[in-house]
Design a protein around this motif. Structure first.
Motif, PDB file in Angstrom:
ATOM      1  N   ALA A 240       0.832  -1.208   0.000  1.00  0.00           N
ATOM      2  CA  ALA A 240       0.000   0.000   0.000  1.00  0.00           C
ATOM      3  C   ALA A 240       0.868   1.260   0.000  1.00  0.00           C
ATOM      4  O   ALA A 240       0.594   2.217  -0.749  1.00  0.00           O
ATOM      5  N   TYR A 241       1.924   1.268   0.828  1.00  0.00           N
ATOM      6  CA  TYR A 241       2.812   2.435   0.873  1.00  0.00           C
ATOM      7  C   TYR A 241       3.540   2.609  -0.459  1.00  0.00           C
ATOM      8  O   TYR A 241       3.662   3.722  -0.970  1.00  0.00           O
ATOM      9  N   THR A 242       3.989   1.502  -1.026  1.00  0.00           N
ATOM     10  CA  THR A 242       4.694   1.559  -2.310  1.00  0.00           C
ATOM     11  C   THR A 242       3.783   2.128  -3.388  1.00  0.00           C
ATOM     12  O   THR A 242       4.186   3.008  -4.160  1.00  0.00           O
ATOM     13  N   LYS A 243       2.546   1.665  -3.428  1.00  0.00           N
ATOM     14  CA  LYS A 243       1.611   2.162  -4.449  1.00  0.00           C
ATOM     15  C   LYS A 243       1.221   3.624  -4.194  1.00  0.00           C
ATOM     16  O   LYS A 243       0.981   4.372  -5.137  1.00  0.00           O
ATOM     17  N   GLN A 244       1.192   4.019  -2.939  1.00  0.00           N
ATOM     18  CA  GLN A 244       0.902   5.423  -2.607  1.00  0.00           C
ATOM     19  C   GLN A 244       2.018   6.333  -3.127  1.00  0.00           C
ATOM     20  O   GLN A 244       1.740   7.392  -3.699  1.00  0.00           O
ATOM     21  N   ILE A 245       3.262   5.928  -2.954  1.00  0.00           N
ATOM     22  CA  ILE A 245       4.400   6.745  -3.370  1.00  0.00           C
ATOM     23  C   ILE A 245       4.605   6.688  -4.886  1.00  0.00           C
ATOM     24  O   ILE A 245       4.895   7.696  -5.530  1.00  0.00           O
ATOM     25  N   PHE A 246       4.478   5.496  -5.448  1.00  0.00           N
ATOM     26  CA  PHE A 246       4.699   5.274  -6.884  1.00  0.00           C
ATOM     27  C   PHE A 246       3.464   4.607  -7.493  1.00  0.00           C
ATOM     28  O   PHE A 246       3.485   3.410  -7.783  1.00  0.00           O
ATOM     29  N   PRO A 247       2.359   5.338  -7.669  1.00  0.00           N
ATOM     30  CA  PRO A 247       1.150   4.710  -8.208  1.00  0.00           C
ATOM     31  C   PRO A 247       1.452   4.001  -9.533  1.00  0.00           C
ATOM     32  O   PRO A 247       2.029   4.597 -10.439  1.00  0.00           O
ATOM     33  N   TYR A 248       1.100   2.740  -9.598  1.00  0.00           N
ATOM     34  CA  TYR A 248       1.339   1.955 -10.808  1.00  0.00           C
ATOM     35  C   TYR A 248       0.030   1.385 -11.316  1.00  0.00           C
ATOM     36  O   TYR A 248      -0.933   1.251 -10.574  1.00  0.00           O
ATOM     37  N   THR A 249       0.017   1.059 -12.606  1.00  0.00           N
ATOM     38  CA  THR A 249      -1.201   0.545 -13.223  1.00  0.00           C
ATOM     39  C   THR A 249      -1.218  -0.974 -13.301  1.00  0.00           C
ATOM     40  O   THR A 249      -2.271  -1.577 -13.449  1.00  0.00           O
ATOM     41  N   ASP A 250      -0.035  -1.583 -13.213  1.00  0.00           N
ATOM     42  CA  ASP A 250       0.062  -3.038 -13.285  1.00  0.00           C
ATOM     43  C   ASP A 250       1.284  -3.479 -12.499  1.00  0.00           C
ATOM     44  O   ASP A 250       2.237  -2.697 -12.324  1.00  0.00           O
ATOM     45  N   SER A 251       1.256  -4.715 -12.034  1.00  0.00           N
ATOM     46  CA  SER A 251       2.396  -5.195 -11.257  1.00  0.00           C
ATOM     47  C   SER A 251       2.473  -6.710 -11.276  1.00  0.00           C
ATOM     48  O   SER A 251       1.505  -7.394 -11.638  1.00  0.00           O
ATOM     49  N   GLU A 252       3.633  -7.193 -10.881  1.00  0.00           N
ATOM     50  CA  GLU A 252       3.877  -8.616 -10.659  1.00  0.00           C
ATOM     51  C   GLU A 252       4.513  -8.734  -9.282  1.00  0.00           C
ATOM     52  O   GLU A 252       5.429  -7.984  -8.955  1.00  0.00           O
ATOM     53  N   LEU A 253       4.014  -9.654  -8.494  1.00  0.00           N
ATOM     54  CA  LEU A 253       4.536  -9.863  -7.142  1.00  0.00           C
ATOM     55  C   LEU A 253       5.012 -11.301  -7.033  1.00  0.00           C
ATOM     56  O   LEU A 253       4.281 -12.231  -7.373  1.00  0.00           O
ATOM     57  N   GLN A 254       6.243 -11.445  -6.574  1.00  0.00           N
ATOM     58  CA  GLN A 254       6.785 -12.772  -6.312  1.00  0.00           C
ATOM     59  C   GLN A 254       7.271 -12.805  -4.874  1.00  0.00           C
ATOM     60  O   GLN A 254       7.855 -11.839  -4.395  1.00  0.00           O
ATOM     61  N   VAL A 255       7.018 -13.908  -4.220  1.00  0.00           N
ATOM     62  CA  VAL A 255       7.482 -14.086  -2.853  1.00  0.00           C
ATOM     63  C   VAL A 255       8.208 -15.419  -2.795  1.00  0.00           C
ATOM     64  O   VAL A 255       7.661 -16.444  -3.192  1.00  0.00           O
ATOM     65  N   VAL A 256       9.435 -15.372  -2.327  1.00  0.00           N
ATOM     66  CA  VAL A 256      10.254 -16.571  -2.228  1.00  0.00           C
ATOM     67  C   VAL A 256      10.570 -16.807  -0.756  1.00  0.00           C
ATOM     68  O   VAL A 256      11.005 -15.895  -0.053  1.00  0.00           O
ATOM     69  N   LYS A 257      10.336 -18.017  -0.314  1.00  0.00           N
ATOM     70  CA  LYS A 257      10.724 -18.409   1.040  1.00  0.00           C
ATOM     71  C   LYS A 257      12.187 -18.813   0.988  1.00  0.00           C
ATOM     72  O   LYS A 257      12.593 -19.597   0.133  1.00  0.00           O
ATOM     73  N   ARG A 258      12.989 -18.258   1.891  1.00  0.00           N
ATOM     74  CA  ARG A 258      14.419 -18.526   1.914  1.00  0.00           C
ATOM     75  C   ARG A 258      14.742 -19.482   3.054  1.00  0.00           C
ATOM     76  O   ARG A 258      14.071 -19.493   4.069  1.00  0.00           O
ATOM     77  N   GLY A 259      15.794 -20.251   2.902  1.00  0.00           N
ATOM     78  CA  GLY A 259      16.235 -21.164   3.960  1.00  0.00           C
ATOM     79  C   GLY A 259      15.195 -22.185   4.329  1.00  0.00           C
ATOM     80  O   GLY A 259      14.833 -22.317   5.503  1.00  0.00           O
ATOM     81  N   LEU A 260      14.698 -22.922   3.356  1.00  0.00           N
ATOM     82  CA  LEU A 260      13.580 -23.841   3.596  1.00  0.00           C
ATOM     83  C   LEU A 260      13.899 -24.961   4.582  1.00  0.00           C
ATOM     84  O   LEU A 260      12.993 -25.566   5.128  1.00  0.00           O
ATOM     85  N   LYS A 261      15.170 -25.229   4.823  1.00  0.00           N
ATOM     86  CA  LYS A 261      15.554 -26.305   5.750  1.00  0.00           C
ATOM     87  C   LYS A 261      16.217 -25.756   7.008  1.00  0.00           C
ATOM     88  O   LYS A 261      16.967 -26.455   7.685  1.00  0.00           O
ATOM     89  N   TYR A 262      15.924 -24.508   7.306  1.00  0.00           N
ATOM     90  CA  TYR A 262      16.557 -23.866   8.460  1.00  0.00           C
ATOM     91  C   TYR A 262      16.068 -24.537   9.746  1.00  0.00           C
ATOM     92  O   TYR A 262      14.867 -24.675   9.963  1.00  0.00           O
ATOM     93  N   PRO A 263      16.981 -24.967  10.627  1.00  0.00           N
ATOM     94  CA  PRO A 263      16.576 -25.662  11.862  1.00  0.00           C
ATOM     95  C   PRO A 263      15.752 -24.752  12.781  1.00  0.00           C
ATOM     96  O   PRO A 263      16.180 -23.648  13.109  1.00  0.00           O
ATOM     97  N   VAL A 264      14.591 -25.210  13.187  1.00  0.00           N
ATOM     98  CA  VAL A 264      13.684 -24.417  14.018  1.00  0.00           C
ATOM     99  C   VAL A 264      14.322 -24.062  15.363  1.00  0.00           C
ATOM    100  O   VAL A 264      14.025 -23.008  15.930  1.00  0.00           O
ATOM    101  N   GLU A 265      15.229 -24.880  15.864  1.00  0.00           N
ATOM    102  CA  GLU A 265      15.858 -24.565  17.159  1.00  0.00           C
ATOM    103  C   GLU A 265      16.759 -23.337  17.080  1.00  0.00           C
ATOM    104  O   GLU A 265      17.141 -22.778  18.106  1.00  0.00           O
ATOM    105  N   ASN A 266      17.090 -22.877  15.870  1.00  0.00           N
ATOM    106  CA  ASN A 266      17.925 -21.688  15.715  1.00  0.00           C
ATOM    107  C   ASN A 266      17.112 -20.404  15.658  1.00  0.00           C
ATOM    108  O   ASN A 266      17.671 -19.323  15.558  1.00  0.00           O
ATOM    109  N   VAL A 267      15.797 -20.529  15.678  1.00  0.00           N
ATOM    110  CA  VAL A 267      14.945 -19.344  15.580  1.00  0.00           C
ATOM    111  C   VAL A 267      14.747 -18.741  16.954  1.00  0.00           C
ATOM    112  O   VAL A 267      14.521 -19.397  17.927  1.00  0.00           O
TER     113      VAL A 267
END
Length: 143
Positions: A116-143
């Motif tokens: 919302a903030y990005t679109k407020q500052i730079f109103p765009y007419t079209d977009s593509e959004l990608q979300v990548v999860k990083r470290g898929l095997k990260y040990p939960v005990e390290n969190v």
């Protein structure tokens, strides 16, 4: 429901290490994409909006067109946050920008505010959004 569907699942003693959001936006007013002060403001304000801690002042540079003409030039900016980084690359002559936000924190709940903030500052007419999860095997005990 959030725009992302549970980006940080925990299964079998593993979790994801981070989230990398990539936004490509089209149809943006070229004057906004060539405004260094506006791009600085965006990078300076965004970390607080999404509950992240800024480690540096944003660094913003005006990049010339390449000799080949393939890249018409634009503005690139970067801010280091405690959680990782946020960057933006604008191509004013094409009305286009790319923005990345990578964090080892779960910012799933803040994604809608970021967009919302990005679109407020730079109103765009079209977009593509990608979300990548990083470290898929990260040990939960390290969190």
């Amino acid at each position: 429901m959030n725009i992302l569907s549970k980006a940080f699942p925990t299964e079998g003693g593993q979790t994801t290490f981070g989230l990398h959001l990539m936004l490509d936006a089209y149809g943006v007013d070229p004057s906004k994409l060539s405004d260094m002060k506006l791009i600085f403001k965006y990078l300076n304000d965004l970390p607080k909006i999404i509950d992240m801690k800024k480690l540096t002042t944003p660094y913003v540079v005006d990049c010339d067109a390449t000799e080949s003409g393939k890249d018409p030039g634009g503005i690139s900016g970067f801010v280091m946050i405690a959680e990782s980084h946020i960057s933006i690359h604008t191509f004013a002559k094409r009305g286009f920008f790319t923005m990345d936000c990578y964090s080892c924190n779960n910012f799933e709940e803040e994604v809608e505010e970021l967009l919302a903030y990005t679109k407020q500052i730079f109103p765009y007419t079209d977009s593509e959004l990608q979300v990548v999860k990083r470290g898929l095997k990260y040990p939960v005990e390290n969190v």
